[in-house]
Design an enzyme around this catalytic site. Structure first.
Site, PDB file in Angstrom:
ATOM      1  N   ARG A 283      15.340  -6.684  16.594  1.00 49.58           N
ATOM      2  CA  ARG A 283      15.185  -7.830  15.702  1.00 49.58           C
ATOM      3  C   ARG A 283      15.214  -7.331  14.264  1.00 49.58           C
ATOM      4  O   ARG A 283      14.753  -6.225  13.961  1.00 49.58           O
ATOM      5  CB  ARG A 283      13.863  -8.568  15.964  1.00 49.58           C
ATOM      6  CG  ARG A 283      13.862  -9.454  17.207  1.00 49.58           C
ATOM      7  CD  ARG A 283      14.751 -10.671  17.024  1.00 49.58           C
ATOM      8  NE  ARG A 283      14.650 -11.612  18.128  1.00 49.58           N
ATOM      9  CZ  ARG A 283      15.405 -11.583  19.213  1.00 49.58           C
ATOM     10  NH1 ARG A 283      16.317 -10.615  19.348  1.00 49.58           N
ATOM     11  NH2 ARG A 283      15.278 -12.491  20.160  1.00 49.58           N
ATOM     12  N   GLU A 312      19.626 -14.278   9.572  1.00 48.56           N
ATOM     13  CA  GLU A 312      20.981 -14.136  10.108  1.00 48.56           C
ATOM     14  C   GLU A 312      21.756 -15.419   9.840  1.00 48.56           C
ATOM     15  O   GLU A 312      21.344 -16.480  10.309  1.00 48.56           O
ATOM     16  CB  GLU A 312      20.935 -13.860  11.617  1.00 48.56           C
ATOM     17  CG  GLU A 312      20.343 -12.507  11.940  1.00 48.56           C
ATOM     18  CD  GLU A 312      20.122 -12.270  13.423  1.00 48.56           C
ATOM     19  OE1 GLU A 312      19.799 -11.132  13.811  1.00 48.56           O
ATOM     20  OE2 GLU A 312      20.260 -13.254  14.203  1.00 48.56           O
ATOM     21  N   HIS A 331      24.675 -10.352  15.437  1.00 49.00           N
ATOM     22  CA  HIS A 331      23.814 -10.558  16.604  1.00 49.00           C
ATOM     23  C   HIS A 331      24.628 -10.985  17.828  1.00 49.00           C
ATOM     24  O   HIS A 331      24.413 -12.063  18.397  1.00 49.00           O
ATOM     25  CB  HIS A 331      22.730 -11.594  16.297  1.00 49.00           C
ATOM     26  CG  HIS A 331      21.510 -11.427  17.166  1.00 49.00           C
ATOM     27  ND1 HIS A 331      20.258 -11.851  16.792  1.00 49.00           N
ATOM     28  CD2 HIS A 331      21.350 -10.883  18.411  1.00 49.00           C
ATOM     29  CE1 HIS A 331      19.380 -11.586  17.753  1.00 49.00           C
ATOM     30  NE2 HIS A 331      20.031 -10.998  18.747  1.00 49.00           N
TER      31      HIS A 331
END
Length: 367
Positions: A283, A312, A331
């Site tokens: 993370r 993000e 991601h």
């Protein structure tokens, strides 16, 4: 007279045939009506599930069939058109990319909610004790994401070490007339890999790195069994500092918790080799991004490869985006067709179990 008898016989045969056809058509209509009634009953019998949307940031259309097989789904936008009507029907919330957010304002509209099925392992965006206090169970999708995420960690490590992106940009640049010999990467084979977080994903990373004859160190809350260590040739570092000092590549694979927030910051980066690379597939908040940008600018470490950031995406003026020694992907660690389908299937399995009052395959318990 004989002709009349023939006509009478033909008329009788036609009447019988016509009656038979009529009966068949009638029976066919009855069968179709029965089938439609059964389908309607089955559709009404399906529990209702709330999702964010289909497409864009929601579920891909290619996986909706998995959910619709067992749930009558309604998207958040449609739900909010009449929450008083739809709210009491919803028994499962299927969360993808942290949406729909399980906030009190939404939960208060869902009096029949029994389960929140999260897509992905991380549940830092969910207040599990609060949800449990409402009688709502929580589940995630561990296991099915491990291979794809471990593959991504190795892809980032290799791409950064061997300057794959830089090489690609030179190769496709219309101004390129020769290949610069200064495009030198670092050796992966025989190097030392430090894995922070030796759970399912971390162990998969170790298995893959063994194929590169890497020396494997790991730091974890709990030491793995001797058999696990020997299977991949991993050595346990009780102190994180020791791992940081010795590793050529540091791969971060931990869950985000209060204890792991900011786990890698100024001090930890200063302990790493100036030739080392940091890889983060956990993370964004696990790494202090300001400290990382400073370490990369100053040469404290060689490079960083990140599949996760916070937020993000990063703001377009974030200092990490302008550094030449950073590789960032959006991601996508679990983004393969096979893994996404496995994740959604496990979400559905968890949601169905929650609706039926059965044990959840992968329930998240409050700590």
């Amino acid at each position: 007279m004989q002709c009349l008898r023939q006509v009478w016989r033909m008329t009788k045969l036609w009447t019988v045939a016509s009656t038979s056809r009529s009966l068949k058509v009638t029976n066919l209509h009855r069968s179709m009506n029965t089938l439609q009634q059964k389908q309607q009953v089955m559709a009404e019998a399906k529990p209702w599930g709330l999702i964010s949307e289909v497409g864009d940031e929601g579920f891909q259309e290619s996986v909706i069939d998995i959910i619709e097989k067992h749930f009558h789904i309604i998207c958040l936008k449609e739900f909010f058109k009449n929450p008083m009507l739809h709210g009491p029907k919803i028994q499962a919330l299927l969360m993808w990319n942290c949406s729909p957010a399980a906030e009190p304002s939404l939960l208060s509209c869902l009096p029949s909610l029994k389960v929140v099925a999260n897509g992905g392992v991380g549940i830092d965006h969910l207040d599990v004790p609060y949800l449990n206090s409402l009688g709502v169970k929580v589940a995630n999708t561990p296991g099915v994401v491990s291979d794809a995420t471990a593959d991504m960690a190795m892809a980032l490590l290799l791409a950064s070490a061997r300057m794959v992106v830089e090489g690609h940009l030179i190769s496709v640049d219309p101004k390129t007339t020769h290949v610069p010999q200064s495009l030198l990467g670092v050796e992966v084979t025989g190097s030392t890999l430090g894995i922070i977080g030796m759970g399912n994903i971390g162990y998969k990373v170790a298995q893959r790195s063994k194929g590169f004859d890497m020396r494997i160190l790991y730091h974890n809350r709990n030491r793995r069994s001797v058999e696990d260590e020997q299977a991949v040739g991993a050595s346990y570092c009780e102190k994180l500092d020791d791992l940081l000092k010795e590793s050529d590549f540091v791969v971060v694979v931990v869950n985000l918790t209060p204890d792991t927030t900011g786990l890698i910051s100024h001090r930890e980066l200063s302990l790493m080799k100036p030739t080392a690379t940091l890889v983060n597939v956990s993370r964004g908040l696990v790494v202090d991004q300001d400290a990382l940008a400073k370490a990369l600018k100053s040469g404290t470490i060689r490079a960083a490869a990140l599949d996760v950031t916070h937020p993000e995406p990063l703001p377009r003026d974030h200092p990490l985006l302008s550094l030449p020694n950073v590789l960032i992907t959006p991601h996508i660690g679990t983004n393969t067709n096979a893994t996404i389908r496995k994740m959604v299937q496990l979400m559905v399995d968890n949601a169905l179990a929650g609706v039926k009052g059965l044990p959840l395959p992968s329930e998240v318990k409050p700590k």
